[in-house]
Motif scaffolding. Sequence first.
Motif, mmCIF file in Angstrom:
data_model
loop_
_atom_site.group_PDB
_atom_site.id
_atom_site.type_symbol
_atom_site.label_atom_id
_atom_site.label_comp_id
_atom_site.label_asym_id
_atom_site.label_seq_id
_atom_site.Cartn_x
_atom_site.Cartn_y
_atom_site.Cartn_z
ATOM 1 N N ASP A 186 -3.514 -3.155 2.760
ATOM 2 C CA ASP A 186 -4.640 -3.316 1.840
ATOM 3 C C ASP A 186 -5.429 -4.604 2.079
ATOM 4 O OD1 ASP A 186 -4.327 -0.885 0.693
ATOM 5 O OD2 ASP A 186 -3.529 -1.598 -1.224
ATOM 6 N N THR B 21 -10.213 -8.479 -5.256
ATOM 7 C CA THR B 21 -10.170 -7.636 -4.068
ATOM 8 C C THR B 21 -11.197 -6.526 -4.233
ATOM 9 O OG1 THR B 21 -7.805 -8.076 -3.841
ATOM 10 C CG2 THR B 21 -8.708 -6.203 -2.606
ATOM 11 N N ALA C 79 -0.661 -2.780 -5.720
ATOM 12 C CA ALA C 79 -1.498 -2.334 -4.614
ATOM 13 C C ALA C 79 -2.943 -2.748 -4.852
ATOM 14 C CB ALA C 79 -1.409 -0.810 -4.467
ATOM 15 N N ARG C 80 -3.774 -2.479 -3.845
ATOM 16 C CA ARG C 80 -5.214 -2.769 -3.905
ATOM 17 C C ARG C 80 -5.469 -4.242 -4.210
ATOM 18 N NH1 ARG C 80 -3.554 1.968 -3.628
ATOM 19 N NH2 ARG C 80 -4.722 3.782 -4.404
ATOM 20 N N TYR D 297 -9.409 -4.608 2.683
ATOM 21 C CA TYR D 297 -10.494 -4.753 1.717
ATOM 22 C C TYR D 297 -11.080 -6.168 1.764
ATOM 23 C CZ TYR D 297 -8.771 -0.389 -0.286
ATOM 24 O OH TYR D 297 -8.376 0.911 -0.477
ATOM 25 N N SER E 223 -5.378 -8.064 -2.192
ATOM 26 C CA SER E 223 -5.130 -8.997 -1.102
ATOM 27 C C SER E 223 -4.305 -10.168 -1.624
ATOM 28 C CB SER E 223 -6.458 -9.513 -0.556
ATOM 29 O OG SER E 223 -6.264 -10.617 0.302
ATOM 30 N N SER F 204 0.840 -1.195 0.000
ATOM 31 C CA SER F 204 0.000 0.000 0.000
ATOM 32 C C SER F 204 0.872 1.241 0.000
ATOM 33 C CB SER F 204 -0.900 -0.004 1.244
ATOM 34 O OG SER F 204 -0.106 0.211 2.410
ATOM 35 N N SER G 225 -11.718 -3.457 -3.692
ATOM 36 C CA SER G 225 -11.150 -2.138 -3.422
ATOM 37 C C SER G 225 -12.085 -1.051 -3.937
ATOM 38 C CB SER G 225 -9.796 -2.014 -4.115
ATOM 39 O OG SER G 225 -9.966 -2.059 -5.522
#
Length: 247
Positions: free
Chosen positions: A95, A110, A39-40, A98, A42, A17, A112
């Motif tokens: 992150d 995910t 990022a964003r 989420y 899991s 993140s 997000s």
Amino acid sequence: MTDRSSSPQRSVLVHGSCVTRDAFALPEETRFRLADYYARSSLASAFASEGLSGVDVARVESPFQRRMVERDLGKDFAARLGTTDADVVVLDLVDEQYDLVVGSDGGVATRSMEFLRAGGDGVPSRRVASGSPEFLVRWEAGWAALVATARRQGRLGRVVVHEAYWARGDAAGGAFDQQRVESANRTLTYLYARMRKDLPEARFLRVPDRLVGVDPALRWGPSPAHFVEDDYRAFLDLLDEATRAAV
């Protein structure tokens, strides 16, 4: 003060993140070069066998945000980990806040904010809450797959964990939703403990709580994981000490 000339510049692949990525954006930082940033996503989704189909990523206007959703759906990090030439792989779990979504065909994504902007909630699926028993089972499977991939490629020794948690308030004295912070940190504590079964303690980098501060004026807005620059500098110093032998 850290001697910045004591070792060559190291390239870093980040899966996590902004609590990690923003450290490498400091203008005076020369010890590390950010090779790529995921990022964003899991780990439960990143290492799932299939992504959720039917999500229209073209609806996400920001190229960066669109790429994050595409990578989560495409499970790109699993392939990148197996081929990366980065000197260091840094993971943080912020992150994991989420939820997941699981399609009728077993595809995983995910949930997000960027996923929602792509209309992801309109795709037939069920929601798996972050921190729930099913979430933890899926996350542990993802983590085990990451460890197996890194070990198979001889890259497990490059993996470092930025052990970041949510802050209770900002540097100006403002408080966040304490129930939400405590819930997120319970989940993070569990996940970091699970990681410790596969990585030595020296690979876990945690900035002392007394140094952690949240910037109330950050351009991204107030958040329990939007820290001040001194926090990022402290993290980079820890990373420097932990990875001097990486190159």
